[in-house]
Design a protein around this motif. Structure first.
Motif: not given
Length: 542
Positions: A1-21
């Motif tokens: 696995m790779i080390d990703i900061s919590e803020s980037v992880m938060q952005f990725l999860l939010a993008f999963l929800v908002v990006g398709p919209l």
């Protein structure tokens, strides 16, 4: 696995929800002149493939950055007050239970968009089709990412209208009736579910799923839990679907376009079973325990009913529709998921979650293959597909009439790769050891062998026996389908079929590979879900 900061992880999860919209809104706008390609239709189809591809990459990076040493801990969390008066919050997060479903949803949506780019469905302009596909993806991803009961309900409802229009506007024969049946069943179930969610939130003083799971029903009386489980369970059971609330599913699958069936079976059905695990098991355990035997009973009836319906459709002379048969098979497969959940044990619930993912991979592949078969032959009627070919060589009986020599469609001979893939998907669906379909159903049966404390073991042993018999029926109808569609002698004058095309190979290969990997290495998935399941079942105290 790779080390990703919590803020980037938060952005990725939010993008999963908002990006398709955001992608859906962009799909409705005119394409920039330099991106139109050969036509505006091609441009919007390419846009859908691009957006879903970016979302899939974000989901994969999220999975790589996930701390696999702590899968029971909510990660990539965002918690923002939205409606203070009701204490409704924009609370997002993922753990070992939801992460596989997020990746599965992103994968199946991308493969559907890829398939659609090369094989657009017949119907109105693809601009609306792509927009609806992206809204559907956003709602499904949101349902697996949100940690607030009200947000879960909104996401749960968000997928209804896109799927309704995908069936009603781009579906086949009977699409209007099937679309209305789908929307009416699910809306009526959702109304009851909303009342149950509000009851839990008001009585417990919070709509936060993490807080409710930690509380483990201690702030709710048994009577409140019973009422809430009944109300919420009805709404979730319709979406699952559980027998006898399943009757909308065969019609919807039969009428839906190919990618609509893939997404309906692959991810939308999982929203119901996910709700059972994420909400009812941890938030209202005493109420759930009251209904668990009934849930298990309905589950095994669904297993037998779905298998018998498939056997009836598969027999010669029944004019069985192959898409309808796979839809009924989903009723049986989801019965194993519900049986695992009803055991209230880590073994059973882990089996249910594994079966969820396996069903998404295998049934998604089956619907892709049946869609390709219909494109080539113009039908999915089993009697038509396996109609005997007249052999115009000299008759062995001495008469002038040609012999009828074939009892199958001879797909192995006419399109060997397509026939091989169909046989592979069928044996995976029947639970062949070494493939993904085996582990989930086996663990669900093991869970029923030794259910949780407070549940009647003799009753669950009966349920286990009935479920095990259902696996034999499943093998029977799938082998009949393979025999009728894939086997048979190939006369010289039989028309050839186009074998697997390049874009089909690209869309189906990930599903085949993951089906094999999950079958040979089940610990990769169970290692994610088990710690999170253990924590949910104990209210955070392990």
């Amino acid at each position: 696995m790779i080390d990703i900061s919590e803020s980037v992880m938060q952005f990725l999860l939010a993008f999963l929800v908002v990006g398709p919209l955001l992608g859906a809104a962009a799909a409705l706008l005119p394409a920039p002149p330099g991106l139109k390609g050969k036509s505006p239709d091609q441009a919007v189809l390419r846009h859908g493939m691009t957006v879903t591809g970016v979302v899939l990459i974000a989901a994969i990076v999220l999975a790589l950055g996930f701390d696999h040493d702590q899968p029971s801990t909510m990660q990539a969390t965002t918690d923002i007050s939205w409606i203070p008066a009701l204490d409704v919050r924009i609370h997002l997060g993922t753990d070992g239970i939801s992460l596989p479903l997020l990746v599965l949803t992103a994968l199946l949506t991308f493969l559907s968009a890829l398939y659609t780019y090369f094989k657009p469905p017949a119907g109105p302009s693809p601009k609306a089709f792509v927009a609806l596909l992206l809204v559907l993806e956003s709602g499904t991803l949101a349902a697996f990412a949100v940690l607030d009961l009200i947000l879960f309900f909104l996401a749960f409802e968000m997928v209804l209208m896109p799927m309704y229009f995908l069936i009603a506007r781009w579906g086949g024969e009977g699409r209007a009736e099937a679309a209305w049946k789908f929307i009416l069943y699910t809306l009526l179930g959702s109304v009851v579910m909303l009342l149950g969610l509000l009851l839990i939130g008001i009585k417990a003083g919070t709509f936060d799923m993490v807080a409710l799971a930690t509380d483990n029903g201690r702030s709710l009386t048994v009577s409140v839990q019973v009422i809430a489980v009944l109300a919420i369970g009805i709404g979730l059971a319709v979406k699952t679907p559980m027998w006898p609330l399943h009757s909308w599913l065969p019609d919807a699958h039969t009428a839906a376009p190919t990618v609509g069936s893939v997404l309906l079976a692959g991810v939308l059905l999982k929203m119901g079973t996910y709700g059972f695990v994420r909400i009812l098991l941890p938030a209202a355990p005493d109420g759930f325990r009251t209904f668990a035997p009934y849930l298990a009973a309905f589950a095994v009836v669904g297993i037998i009913y779905g298998s018998l319906a498939c056997l009836a459709l598969a027999r010669e002379g029944a004019k069985g529709d192959l898409k309808r048969l796979i839809a009924y098979s989903s009723v049986g497969h989801m019965g194993f998921v519900l049986l695992g959940i009803a055991t209230m044990t880590p073994t059973g619930v882990n089996g249910a979650l594994f079966a969820n993912i396996a069903h998404g991979l295998i049934t998604g592949l089956l619907f892709f293959l049946v869609g390709a078969l219909k494109d080539r032959t113009g039908t999915v009627d089993l009697d038509t597909l396996s109609r005997p070919w007249p052999d115009h060589r000299p008759s062995t009986s001495g008469s002038a009439a040609p012999d009828r020599v074939q009892t199958g469609a001879a797909l192995y001979g006419r399109a060997p790769r397509l026939g091989g893939l169909l046989a592979f998907a069928a044996v995976a669906s029947l639970g062949l050891p070494g493939l993904a379909g085996f582990w989930g159903e086996m663990l669900a049966l093991f869970g029923a062998f030794d259910p949780a404390a407070g549940l009647s073991r003799p009753a669950f042993l009966v349920f286990m026996s009935i479920g095990a018999f259902g696996t034999l029926l499943t093998a029977a109808y799938l082998l009949v389908v393979v025999r009728r569609v894939c086997m048979g002698a190939l006369p010289e004058q039989a028309p050839a079929l186009t074998d697997v095309r390049g874009y089909e190979f690209a869309a189906w290969t990930p599903l085949v590979v993951l089906t094999v990997v999950a079958g040979l290495w089940p610990g990769a998935l169970i290692g994610l879900t088990d710690p999170a399941v253990q924590q949910l079942l104990t209210g955070g105290t392990r």
